[in-house]
Design a protein around this motif. Structure first.
Motif, PDB file in Angstrom:
ATOM      1  N   ASP A   3      42.359  15.478 -17.406  1.00 55.99           N
ATOM      2  CA  ASP A   3      42.840  15.135 -15.828  1.00 55.99           C
ATOM      3  C   ASP A   3      43.982  14.198 -16.179  1.00 55.99           C
ATOM      4  O   ASP A   3      43.798  13.283 -17.205  1.00 55.99           O
ATOM      5  N   GLU A   4      44.957  14.174 -15.484  1.00 55.92           N
ATOM      6  CA  GLU A   4      46.134  13.470 -15.750  1.00 55.92           C
ATOM      7  C   GLU A   4      45.924  11.880 -15.811  1.00 55.92           C
ATOM      8  O   GLU A   4      46.440  11.186 -16.694  1.00 55.92           O
ATOM      9  N   LYS A   5      44.976  11.291 -15.001  1.00 49.37           N
ATOM     10  CA  LYS A   5      44.591  10.068 -14.711  1.00 49.37           C
ATOM     11  C   LYS A   5      43.735   9.456 -16.160  1.00 49.37           C
ATOM     12  O   LYS A   5      43.645   8.537 -16.321  1.00 49.37           O
ATOM     13  N   ASP A   6      43.119  10.485 -17.004  1.00 46.58           N
ATOM     14  CA  ASP A   6      42.465  10.194 -17.967  1.00 46.58           C
ATOM     15  C   ASP A   6      42.929  10.417 -19.550  1.00 46.58           C
ATOM     16  O   ASP A   6      42.371  10.124 -20.380  1.00 46.58           O
ATOM     17  N   ARG A   7      44.189  10.821 -19.291  1.00 46.50           N
ATOM     18  CA  ARG A   7      44.927  11.110 -20.540  1.00 46.50           C
ATOM     19  C   ARG A   7      45.138   9.740 -21.445  1.00 46.50           C
ATOM     20  O   ARG A   7      45.282   9.956 -22.736  1.00 46.50           O
ATOM     21  N   GLU A   8      45.697   8.869 -20.755  1.00 44.68           N
ATOM     22  CA  GLU A   8      46.156   7.660 -21.858  1.00 44.68           C
ATOM     23  C   GLU A   8      44.802   7.078 -22.410  1.00 44.68           C
ATOM     24  O   GLU A   8      44.668   6.546 -23.561  1.00 44.68           O
ATOM     25  N   LYS A   9      43.679   7.169 -21.433  1.00 42.93           N
ATOM     26  CA  LYS A   9      42.292   6.659 -21.798  1.00 42.93           C
ATOM     27  C   LYS A   9      41.950   7.563 -23.183  1.00 42.93           C
ATOM     28  O   LYS A   9      41.457   7.238 -24.250  1.00 42.93           O
ATOM     29  N   MET A  10      42.113   8.800 -23.114  1.00 45.05           N
ATOM     30  CA  MET A  10      41.750   9.785 -24.018  1.00 45.05           C
ATOM     31  C   MET A  10      42.517   9.614 -25.529  1.00 45.05           C
ATOM     32  O   MET A  10      41.851   9.615 -26.607  1.00 45.05           O
ATOM     33  N   LYS A  11      43.883   9.447 -25.323  1.00 44.15           N
ATOM     34  CA  LYS A  11      44.789   9.006 -26.537  1.00 44.15           C
ATOM     35  C   LYS A  11      44.308   7.872 -27.189  1.00 44.15           C
ATOM     36  O   LYS A  11      43.995   7.888 -28.331  1.00 44.15           O
ATOM     37  N   ALA A  12      43.847   6.837 -26.309  1.00 47.10           N
ATOM     38  CA  ALA A  12      43.488   5.386 -26.858  1.00 47.10           C
ATOM     39  C   ALA A  12      42.071   5.607 -27.582  1.00 47.10           C
ATOM     40  O   ALA A  12      41.874   5.109 -28.765  1.00 47.10           O
ATOM     41  N   LYS A  13      41.128   6.442 -26.929  1.00 46.84           N
ATOM     42  CA  LYS A  13      39.954   6.767 -27.702  1.00 46.84           C
ATOM     43  C   LYS A  13      40.064   7.574 -29.129  1.00 46.84           C
ATOM     44  O   LYS A  13      39.304   6.954 -30.069  1.00 46.84           O
ATOM     45  N   ILE A  14      40.994   8.581 -28.966  1.00 46.14           N
ATOM     46  CA  ILE A  14      41.184   9.146 -30.399  1.00 46.14           C
ATOM     47  C   ILE A  14      41.657   8.212 -31.386  1.00 46.14           C
ATOM     48  O   ILE A  14      41.382   8.355 -32.465  1.00 46.14           O
ATOM     49  N   GLU A  15      42.604   7.698 -30.952  1.00 49.45           N
ATOM     50  CA  GLU A  15      43.300   6.646 -31.905  1.00 49.45           C
ATOM     51  C   GLU A  15      42.348   5.502 -32.596  1.00 49.45           C
ATOM     52  O   GLU A  15      42.281   5.213 -33.404  1.00 49.45           O
ATOM     53  N   SER A  16      41.589   5.027 -31.555  1.00 46.45           N
ATOM     54  CA  SER A  16      40.323   4.045 -32.023  1.00 46.45           C
ATOM     55  C   SER A  16      39.337   4.660 -32.960  1.00 46.45           C
ATOM     56  O   SER A  16      39.018   4.076 -33.623  1.00 46.45           O
ATOM     57  N   GLU A  17      39.152   5.952 -32.714  1.00 44.05           N
ATOM     58  CA  GLU A  17      38.138   6.566 -33.650  1.00 44.05           C
ATOM     59  C   GLU A  17      38.636   6.799 -34.937  1.00 44.05           C
ATOM     60  O   GLU A  17      37.833   6.911 -36.008  1.00 44.05           O
ATOM     61  N   VAL A  18      40.248   7.110 -34.973  1.00 42.26           N
ATOM     62  CA  VAL A  18      40.638   7.281 -36.479  1.00 42.26           C
ATOM     63  C   VAL A  18      40.771   6.069 -37.089  1.00 42.26           C
ATOM     64  O   VAL A  18      40.253   6.012 -38.178  1.00 42.26           O
TER      65      VAL A  18
END
Length: 75
Positions: free
Chosen positions: A22-37
């Motif tokens: 969902d467009e509203k969740d994209r930035e949150k998803m990016k941040a989550k993946i970068e955080s997991e890295v």
């Protein structure tokens, strides 16, 4: 990915089908993946690309990924 880190090989992470997020969740998803890295202490990750192979013009990372891969092929 940990194995690639252990043997010192650089790699990229490609998240395909980003159009399904969902467009509203994209930035949150990016941040989550970068955080997991960061949490996993993955050291050899060169770049994370968020793309849609079905809708290649939807995200600018697609062109960046293609340029990176074709530049690598030219070497």
């Amino acid at each position: 990915m940990r194995m690639l880190d252990e043997i010192g090989v650089d790699y990229h992470i490609v998240l395909n089908k980003f159009d399904l997020v969902d467009e509203k969740d994209r930035e949150k998803m990016k941040a989550k993946i970068e955080s997991e890295v960061q949490q996993l202490e993955l050291k050899q990750v060169k770049k994370i690309y968020f793309v849609s192979a079905k809708h290649v013009t939807m995200f600018p990372d697609w062109l960046k990924l293609v340029n990176e891969l074709t530049a690598a092929d030219a070497k």
